[in-house]
Write an enzyme that holds these catalytic residues in place. Structure first.
Site, PDB file in Angstrom:
ATOM      1  N   ASP A  28       0.479  -1.033  -0.517  1.00 25.12           N
ATOM      2  CA  ASP A  28      -0.010   0.308  -0.313  1.00 25.12           C
ATOM      3  C   ASP A  28       1.144   0.912  -0.354  1.00 25.12           C
ATOM      4  O   ASP A  28       1.217   2.213   1.181  1.00 25.12           O
ATOM      5  CB  ASP A  28      -0.573  -0.224   1.459  1.00 25.12           C
ATOM      6  CG  ASP A  28      -2.253  -1.484   1.268  1.00 25.12           C
ATOM      7  OD1 ASP A  28      -1.840  -1.980   2.643  1.00 25.12           O
ATOM      8  OD2 ASP A  28      -2.710  -1.312   0.500  1.00 25.12           O
ATOM      9  N   GLY A  29       1.295   2.323  -0.978  1.00 26.24           N
ATOM     10  CA  GLY A  29       1.612   3.054  -1.105  1.00 26.24           C
ATOM     11  C   GLY A  29       1.539   3.709  -0.136  1.00 26.24           C
ATOM     12  O   GLY A  29       1.997   3.951   0.310  1.00 26.24           O
ATOM     13  N   THR A  30       0.835   4.441  -0.574  1.00 24.83           N
ATOM     14  CA  THR A  30       0.132   5.502   0.279  1.00 24.83           C
ATOM     15  C   THR A  30      -0.237   6.821   1.148  1.00 24.83           C
ATOM     16  O   THR A  30       1.516   7.152   0.943  1.00 24.83           O
ATOM     17  CB  THR A  30      -0.007   4.269   1.856  1.00 24.83           C
ATOM     18  OG1 THR A  30      -0.730   3.063   1.238  1.00 24.83           O
ATOM     19  CG2 THR A  30      -1.338   4.898   2.722  1.00 24.83           C
ATOM     20  N   THR A  31      -0.517   7.337   1.335  1.00 25.65           N
ATOM     21  CA  THR A  31      -0.401   8.442   2.335  1.00 25.65           C
ATOM     22  C   THR A  31      -2.055   8.116   3.374  1.00 25.65           C
ATOM     23  O   THR A  31      -3.261   8.259   3.033  1.00 25.65           O
ATOM     24  CB  THR A  31      -1.023   9.693   1.665  1.00 25.65           C
ATOM     25  OG1 THR A  31      -0.620   9.597   0.622  1.00 25.65           O
ATOM     26  CG2 THR A  31      -0.616  11.188   2.249  1.00 25.65           C
TER      27      THR A  31
END
Lengths: 241, 220, 256
Positions: B22-25
């Site tokens: 989950d690359g994510t921010t």
């Protein structure tokens, strides 16, 4: 992450707290650290507390991997609680005992090749006898005692500062002044240091007292910082021919 | 050698080389009267987006949610373990489990397995003991508590924005706009974040979800 | 005309060549590209050994043993402490002194004290220096595969009332000596000892009988080592073991 590969207990400190200082003064012990935790090269946490009381008369301050510091506090708390249960409320551990226990824990972890990557300073003043203790334990379990101790980068920069100003009868204000002087230098020269510091005093009467963090003042306004720029050192020369 | 034979040469390989992350921010902010959680919607591995509208807001209990960033399989398993333990504790207490309890279980799992796991998670919620709390455990097991938390690869792009624009005790509307612009800005620059913004509002009375689609991302 | 390679360019050659199809069942899991760094280190970025340096000298006399050691421990170019004692009392007639890694030295000395106490409880007598010598050798070999980084000199009064010094390496190879030196200044100190005392490789070993002469020589040797070895200095700790017991004293030397 791939199953079948051997577990390599590779450890590099990631959440790093910088240098920690400990100083013996007239009334007892003073521990000092800044409140920054760095994540690699990023200044991630600005208001962390890198010191804690482990009993009513002993405190510890750690540099190095902060998640391991949190684990250390857990180990101490479990030891403390376990001892209270076993002894029906009585506590026999003195500051030197916590110091020794920490050294043994660190040594055992080192033997497994999975150390708690911390440089710790333990200080304590026994409330019954007034005996003062200051000691330092590194990630191998090496024990060092002294009148003033420094871990991390401060050991390189501030050893001389402390050596020159330390006396056995320092007042609290004088001890604070020495600490602030050293912290100022570390803020100038240590990438991971911040200018907000926190001090813990341990005395016979008041036990462990962790003071609120406060900002220290550096000297950034020297006139020659303004004046001696590149144009001063290597002016553009104009030749009239 | 015909063209048909050549096409047979292209054999899809079993994906043993890259892991779904989950690359994510992910961001959680306490406002005046509750907590707002925000997350983007992108789950990717190396190059491709596996799930473009993934849900990174995991319910742990009635008023406790965690947000996941790191390797998808690791984080969803950790969340499931935390949920399991909290269910047991809620049963023992006969009441809502403490948020700190969930966060400490998370810390114990991540710290003890820090060499094998890649998980950086935020655990936040409301309990009747300490009110609204936000806790964060990063991938080395460092445990933090605060009024706001930020994690994920996209987070690195918005530290400065948050340092400049965060205020304590915002109203719900202000906080929602703040989080939306934080995540939109992060998605604007981080290739591992994007897709959508999922918002979650936790108050003492109820939990409410919101979905912001890509067309409604506002940077300024 | 050669129709097969009509372009004469080899970049397409691979497409025309039949590739070996690797069956899924034979796939050997490659190390994940992120794990590359991990597989290169045996035990990660952590080296469990560090040398805290320092020098220690032991000289056997007719009815005494003298240990002269410096009291400095270092880490790299930093000084950790200026008054560290590297000599530990095991029994009333025996001391052990070591150079090397302080964490290992302390653990080893503590372990030996515990073993001596166990022996005393079990046999209702104090172990002799000869038996302690063997005990130390065996203890060190017990950690053959993660050695105590401790270079030891075991000194005491033997059954005949004579002073004896036993020297060890890190894994327990030991021998009885008339004098020994261990630590960072060992190469500087050994020739001086060979010059001042008789007995390293001599068939007939004469042990010195005057304590004060040996004491002065011991102090002198540490002092001279301190001149040339950066890791030696601060103080000399003199430990004298004789039939009356153990005496300890310290004297300052150069601190640079």
């Amino acid at each position: 992450m791939i199953s079948g590969q051997p577990r390599t207990h590779t450890q590099v400190p990631v959440n790093i707290g910088t240098s920690v200082m400990g100083l013996r003064y007239k009334d007892g012990i003073m521990l000092a650290a800044d409140t920054a935790v760095a994540y690699g090269s990023m200044k991630k946490t600005k208001h962390a507390q890198r010191m804690a009381a482990i009993s009513s008369d002993t405190a510890i301050a750690c540099s190095g991997e902060m998640s391991d510091f949190q684990e250390l506090l857990k180990i101490f708390r479990e030891k403390h609680d376990g001892d209270v249960i076993e002894n029906d409320g009585a506590l026999f551990l003195k500051p030197t005992d916590y110091f020794n226990y920490l050294s043994r824990v660190q040594y055992q972890r080192r033997m497994k090749g999975d150390p708690l990557w911390n440089g710790s300073i333990i200080g304590g003043v026994r409330q019954d006898s007034g005996d003062v203790f200051l000691g330092m334990v590194d990630l191998y379990g090496t024990k060092v005692e002294g009148n003033f101790l420094l871990t991390g980068l401060a050991a390189h920069y501030c050893q001389v500062l402390m050596q020159n100003s330390w006396r056995a009868d320092l007042t609290e204000a004088e001890a604070r002044a020495i600490i602030e002087d050293c912290m100022k230098v570390m803020f100038y020269r240590d990438k991971k240091a911040s200018d907000e510091i926190q001090i813990t005093t341990i005395t016979k009467d008041q036990g462990v007292k962790i003071h609120d963090p406060y900002r220290i003042q550096g000297e950034w306004n020297f006139q020659f910082f303004h004046d001696k720029t590149n144009e001063f050192w290597r002016p553009i020369r104009i030749y009239n021919n | 050698m015909s063209i048909a034979d050549l096409q047979n040469e292209i054999i899809p390989e079993v994906n043993t080389h890259s892991v779904q992350t989950d690359g994510t921010t992910i961001i959680a902010v306490k406002y005046d009267g509750g907590i707002l959680l925000g997350a983007d919607g992108r789950s990717a591995n190396n190059m491709y987006v596996g799930n473009k509208v993934s849900d990174k807001l995991e319910p742990i209990h009635q008023r406790i949610y965690c947000q996941r960033s790191g390797t998808s399989s690791h984080t969803s398993t950790i969340a499931r373990y935390v949920r399991y333990y909290m269910e047991i504790q809620a049963n023992e207490l006969g009441n809502l489990p403490p948020v700190e309890s969930a966060a400490q279980v998370m810390r114990e799992i991540i710290y003890s397995n820090k060499n094998s796991l890649s998980a950086s998670m935020i655990c936040s919620g409301w309990d009747p003991y300490k009110g609204y709390q936000i806790y964060q455990v990063n991938s080395s097991g460092y445990f933090e508590q605060g009024n706001w938390a930020l994690s994920g690869s996209g987070g690195t792009f918005i530290w400065g924005y948050i340092d400049a624009n965060y205020r304590e005790n915002m109203t719900r509307a202000e906080c929602k706009e703040f989080i939306k612009s934080c995540i939109a800005l992060a998605c604007y620059r981080d290739s591992s974040s994007g897709g959508c913004i999922r918002l979650l509002d936790i108050t003492q009375d109820r939990v409410e979800r919101d979905y912001v689609q890509y067309d409604d991302f506002k940077i300024k | 005309m050669d129709l097969e390679n009509y372009t004469n360019v080899n970049i397409f050659k691979k497409v025309y060549e039949k590739r070996e199809v690797s069956s899924i069942h034979n796939v050997v899991e490659q190390p994940h590209h992120l794990l590359k760094d991990n597989t290169q280190h045996a035990k990660g970025g952590f080296n469990p050994y560090v040398n805290n340096q320092g020098t220690t000298v032991a000289i056997a006399g007719k009815d005494f043993v003298l240990v002269a050691a410096d009291t400095r421990i270092s880490q790299g170019f930093n000084i950790l402490s200026r008054d560290y004692s590297r000599t530990t009392k095991l029994t009333d007639q025996c001391v052990i002194t070591s150079g090397g890694m302080v964490a290992d030295i302390e653990t080893l000395h503590k372990l030996l004290i515990a073993k001596v106490k166990t022996y005393q409880r079990q046999f209702k007598k104090t172990p002799t220096v000869e038996s302690l010598a063997q005990l130390l050798g065996n203890t060190l070999y017990g950690r053959r595969f993660m050695p105590y980084y401790a270079f030891n000199l075991l000194c005491g009064i033997d059954q005949n009332g004579q002073g004896s010094v036993y020297g060890y390496d890190a894994i327990g190879s030991w021998d009885k000596l008339t004098y020994g030196v261990q630590g960072s200044g060992s190469e500087l100190g050994a020739p001086i000892l060979d010059n001042q005392f008789v007995g390293h490789n001599y068939l007939v070993k004469t042990l010195p009988d005057d304590v004060s002469v040996v004491e002065d020589t011991g102090k002198d040797i540490i002092n001279s080592i301190a001149e040339r070895d950066i890791y030696t200095g601060d103080q000399v700790e003199i430990v004298i073991v004789d039939k009356n017991g153990i005496r300890v004293k310290r004297e300052p030397i150069r601190r640079d």
